[in-house]
Design an enzyme around this catalytic site. Structure first.
Site, short mmCIF file in Angstrom:
data_model
loop_
_atom_site.label_atom_id
_atom_site.label_comp_id
_atom_site.label_asym_id
_atom_site.label_seq_id
_atom_site.Cartn_x
_atom_site.Cartn_y
_atom_site.Cartn_z
N GLN A 1 53.11 39.75 36.04
CA GLN A 1 52.68 39.13 37.14
C GLN A 1 53.45 38.15 37.78
O GLN A 1 53.26 37.48 38.50
CB GLN A 1 51.37 38.31 36.65
N CYS B 1 41.24 42.20 31.35
CA CYS B 1 42.03 42.75 30.24
C CYS B 1 42.31 41.71 29.28
O CYS B 1 43.24 41.72 28.54
CB CYS B 1 43.31 43.62 30.51
N1 PMP Z 1 50.74 42.10 31.39
C1 PMP Z 1 50.15 41.58 32.25
C2 PMP Z 1 49.84 39.93 32.45
C3 PMP Z 1 49.48 42.33 33.27
O1 PMP Z 1 48.72 41.64 34.52
C4 PMP Z 1 49.13 43.77 33.01
C5 PMP Z 1 48.76 44.62 34.06
N2 PMP Z 1 47.38 44.15 34.52
C6 PMP Z 1 49.97 44.32 32.22
C7 PMP Z 1 50.56 43.50 31.21
C8 PMP Z 1 50.07 45.82 31.85
O2 PMP Z 1 50.82 46.47 32.99
P1 PMP Z 1 50.68 47.93 32.97
O3 PMP Z 1 49.20 48.43 33.15
O4 PMP Z 1 51.41 48.25 34.30
O5 PMP Z 1 51.45 48.42 31.79
#
Ligand code: PMP
Length: 418
Positions: free
Chosen positions: A203, A366
């Site tokens: 982010q 998440c």
């Molecule tokens: N870390 C952070 C802080 C995130 O916001 C995200 C995605 N929401 C991820 C990791 C995971 O990224 P990706 O799904 O592209 O692997």
């Protein structure tokens, strides 16, 4: 004109001219961003003019493809100010990058009774790989608590460092609150104890010019699709001397120089060691185009744009009865504002926004461990991209002002799987 980037920015994104995109206030950029024409063109151009496998063939086309792939690596290197291009590994995204590190760095450093530090705000992608490693090795995973303003203080982090700590994995910017951790100070503290630090920059990279050398980061991960590049590609930056100590992760084509069934396997060093199989070359090329696109917009303008939108959102939402902005996203804006509406489930607010053609994420993002710690069922999250406008924010405020308790009758999911 109420924008700080040229108003033509939105025109760079064909999605907003599509039937779905026309008139849509797309405010879920922390989940994924729309793609500028320059990125779509770079991907199409790669497949149209250079498509062939990389690092394998001795014919000219394969070399062209390899050159495009390596040029993309160099663009990424420059964008994050890594010292060497071979410190940039292409992965499928942040999740893949962190899993790679847990299985290699983690496995090498961590044993029974050891400790690993994360922060209390981690996304599951920078939590579960370490959590599983702890279970596999008998190590302990310790979450450094988040302050009332939604940040981890460098002092609190320093206090958690001790003789048993073997590594730390920390978010640069919270995907829930948009608050920015003092990662440079945290890394300096960790290094005083000889502890390597993995930074989850998923982010951060879309909102600020990240300089891995200025941060003195050991490892830094981010995703292409959150920074206007394609889905399916991401980056793991690792300091050259540290990468050299890591065992391979996935093994397979492209990771070795000659294999026999009996002799010990000699794995290559550098990126090929970690990029087993056919990489997403077009993805890497598209990601490079995205980073060049942002560079062309200029980081000063992007930062100002973020500041303007975040402060406006905090102001107009804060003025609404029963609405509370969580944390202090306006202090050091990184394009995210999370809020709750008293007595109304975040999914109800999200449903109301959707009826007004506003796309915003609601729920636990998440990061249910963090939401539990905040004592919240979830939040509604606005996350901005370079094409958002103050009008998008005003539309949110108008829609939220119309939300009343009991107004909406959604069945809420009972398990928070998001
Ligand atoms: N870390 C952070 C802080 C995130 O916001 C995200 C995605 N929401 C991820 C990791 C995971 O990224 P990706 O799904 O592209 O692997």
């Amino acid at each position: 004109d109420r924008r700080t980037l040229p108003t033509t920015v939105r025109d760079d994104f064909p999605f907003f001219g599509s039937p779905e995109g026309t008139g849509l206030a797309y405010l879920d950029n922390a989940a994924t961003t729309q793609k500028p024409a320059a990125v779509l063109a770079a991907v199409t151009d790669y497949y149209t003019t250079a498509n062939s496998n990389v690092g394998r063939g001795y014919y000219r086309l394969s070399q062209t493809s390899t050159e495009r792939f390596e040029a993309a690596r160099e663009t990424v290197r420059r964008a994050i100010d890594a010292e060497h291009p071979d410190e940039v590994l292409f992965t499928s995204g942040t999740t893949h990058a962190v899993n790679l590190l847990a299985a290699t760095l983690g496995r090498r450093l961590v044993g029974p009774g050891d400790r690993m530090l994360v922060t209390g705000m981690e996304h599951n992608s920078n939590l579960l790989p370490w959590r599983r490693l702890a279970e596999q090795t008998g190590a302990e995973l310790v979450a450094v608590p988040v302050d009332a303003d939604g940040r981890v203080s460098a002092d609190v982090f320093a206090a958690a460092l001790g003789p048993r700590v073997r590594l730390a994995a920390i978010a640069h910017v919270s995907n829930v609150l948009g608050t920015v951790n003092p990662v440079r100070e945290m890394i300096a503290q960790a290094h005083r104890h000889g502890v390597p630090v993995v930074v989850d920059g998923a982010q951060a990279v879309p909102h600020r010019q990240v300089d891995v050398r200025a941060l003195d980061a050991d490892f830094y991960c981010f995703s292409g699709h959150k920074v206007y590049g394609p889905m399916g590609v991401g980056v793991l930056y690792g300091r050259r001397d540290l990468l050299a100590e890591l065992p391979p992760y996935q093994v397979g084509g492209g990771t070795v120089k000659g294999v026999s069934l009996t002799e010990p396997v000699r794995y290559l060093t550098g990126p090929p060691r970690f990029e087993a199989g056919t990489p997403d070359v077009a993805g890497a090329v598209g990601l490079a185009a995205a980073l060049s696109y942002l560079d062309g917009l200029g980081w000063a303008g992007i930062r100002e744009h973020d500041r303007t939108l975040v402060r406006h959102a905090v102001r107009v939402l804060g003025a609404l009865d029963g609405v509370r902005v969580v944390g202090d996203p306006a202090r050091d804006p990184a394009g995210i504002v999370s809020f709750v509406v008293e007595g109304i489930h975040p999914y109800d607010v999200g449903g109301q926004l959707d009826r007004h053609r506003i796309a915003a994420r609601c729920g636990v993002h998440c990061a249910s461990v963090f939401l539990d710690d905040l004592g919240l069922l979830g939040t509604v999250r606005l996350s901005f991209g370079v094409y958002n406008t103050l009008d998008d924010v005003d539309r949110v405020a108008e829609a939220v002002a119309g939300v009343r308790p009991g107004f909406w009758t959604t069945e809420h999911p009972t398990t928070r799987f998001l």
